[in-house]
Design an enzyme around this catalytic site. Sequence first.
Site, PDB file in Angstrom:
ATOM      1  N   ARG A 127      33.683  71.369  76.745  1.00  0.00           N
ATOM      2  CA  ARG A 127      34.708  70.693  75.916  1.00  0.00           C
ATOM      3  C   ARG A 127      34.214  69.597  73.822  1.00  0.00           C
ATOM      4  NH1 ARG A 127      34.016  68.740  81.173  1.00  0.00           N
ATOM      5  NH2 ARG A 127      35.082  68.990  82.932  1.00  0.00           N
ATOM      6  N   GLU A 161      32.605  78.829  76.749  1.00  0.00           N
ATOM      7  CA  GLU A 161      34.200  78.628  76.917  1.00  0.00           C
ATOM      8  C   GLU A 161      34.167  77.265  76.044  1.00  0.00           C
ATOM      9  OE1 GLU A 161      35.584  77.777  80.355  1.00  0.00           O
ATOM     10  OE2 GLU A 161      37.856  78.074  80.268  1.00  0.00           O
ATOM     11  N   ASN A 193      41.026  69.889  75.342  1.00  0.00           N
ATOM     12  CA  ASN A 193      41.863  68.731  76.143  1.00  0.00           C
ATOM     13  C   ASN A 193      43.115  68.216  74.773  1.00  0.00           C
ATOM     14  OD1 ASN A 193      41.841  69.433  78.842  1.00  0.00           O
ATOM     15  ND2 ASN A 193      39.798  67.935  78.257  1.00  0.00           N
ATOM     16  N   HIS A 211      21.109  71.455  76.672  1.00  0.00           N
ATOM     17  CA  HIS A 211      21.412  72.825  75.796  1.00  0.00           C
ATOM     18  C   HIS A 211      21.963  74.240  75.656  1.00  0.00           C
ATOM     19  CE1 HIS A 211      17.216  73.021  75.788  1.00  0.00           C
ATOM     20  NE2 HIS A 211      17.784  74.689  75.704  1.00  0.00           N
ATOM     21  N   GLU A 255      20.089  75.247  70.479  1.00  0.00           N
ATOM     22  CA  GLU A 255      18.003  75.425  70.545  1.00  0.00           C
ATOM     23  C   GLU A 255      18.309  76.684  70.129  1.00  0.00           C
ATOM     24  OE1 GLU A 255      15.362  75.801  73.573  1.00  0.00           O
ATOM     25  OE2 GLU A 255      14.229  75.941  72.817  1.00  0.00           O
TER      26      GLU A 255
END
Lengths: 146, 139
Positions: A20, A67, A71, A85, A139
């Site tokens: 997100r 992805e 919001n 990570h 990383e």
Amino acid sequence: MGNMNNKTTIPTQILYTMLRVSELERSVAFYCKALGMHELRRENFTEGRFTLVFIGYDNEASTAAIELTWNWDTDNYDHGTAYGHIALEVADIYAACVRLNHMGVSIIREPGPMTYPADETGHSEEIAFIKDPDGYLIELIQTTNR
Amino acid sequence: MQPENKKIDHRRKILHTMLRTTDMQKSVDFYTRILGMKVLRTLDQPEEEYTLCFIGYENEADNCVIELTYNYGVNHYEAGNSFGHIAISVDNFKQTCEEISTLGGNITLPATPLKGSNEIIAFISDPDGYQIELIQILH
């Protein structure tokens, strides 16, 4: 209990990791310009008030992507301590970090070998850690003969 | 929008997503027995008090995998609300979900077709509560 050993029922592929983000275009710019990914597709959900952007190095049928979920009404998230990570393979992490540093990207762990080699291989991978605009750790791992 | 047709540098790729686990054996059992992945390699670093396990469907050279990290003695993490989930693809959704249920997997969202798309999705949670999305694309 049995194992998932019926070939038709075994999932086949890791598709993407969802993160997100607080500011969509800032994140898209980072993953594209700083890390060389491409925006693969974008979906807006006006009723749900969110946007999804799939981003990666190659088309989704071939390789895993990220992805990004924006919001529309949320601009702040709590990272917690559980998620770690995403790791990216880079031909030259030293040159990559010089370039990223010039771009103003936060380098959390300077490029270099891991402190201890793996018992199994005797090898220390060369790695670096950077942060994305939302503070997610990424990383970078130097290409080796995998 | 697909990436431009240009020479792809195959050395640039997403290698893995790392998740911290409070119980490595439970997590490995979940990803192998319930989700059908394979343990690809493990790495134990006693001096730094952690163990890594790389787990996935195919070898790391060609495929993105999951890195599970167990920090010795750490049995709790704060989930936060920023990390979303890892998505994996499924060819036969109904059967896969039934089998996952039979094997004891926790389905948090049952099979749901996405409006206006050719995808069916479901969510399950791993032993640490990480969400895994199952996706079938209908052709």
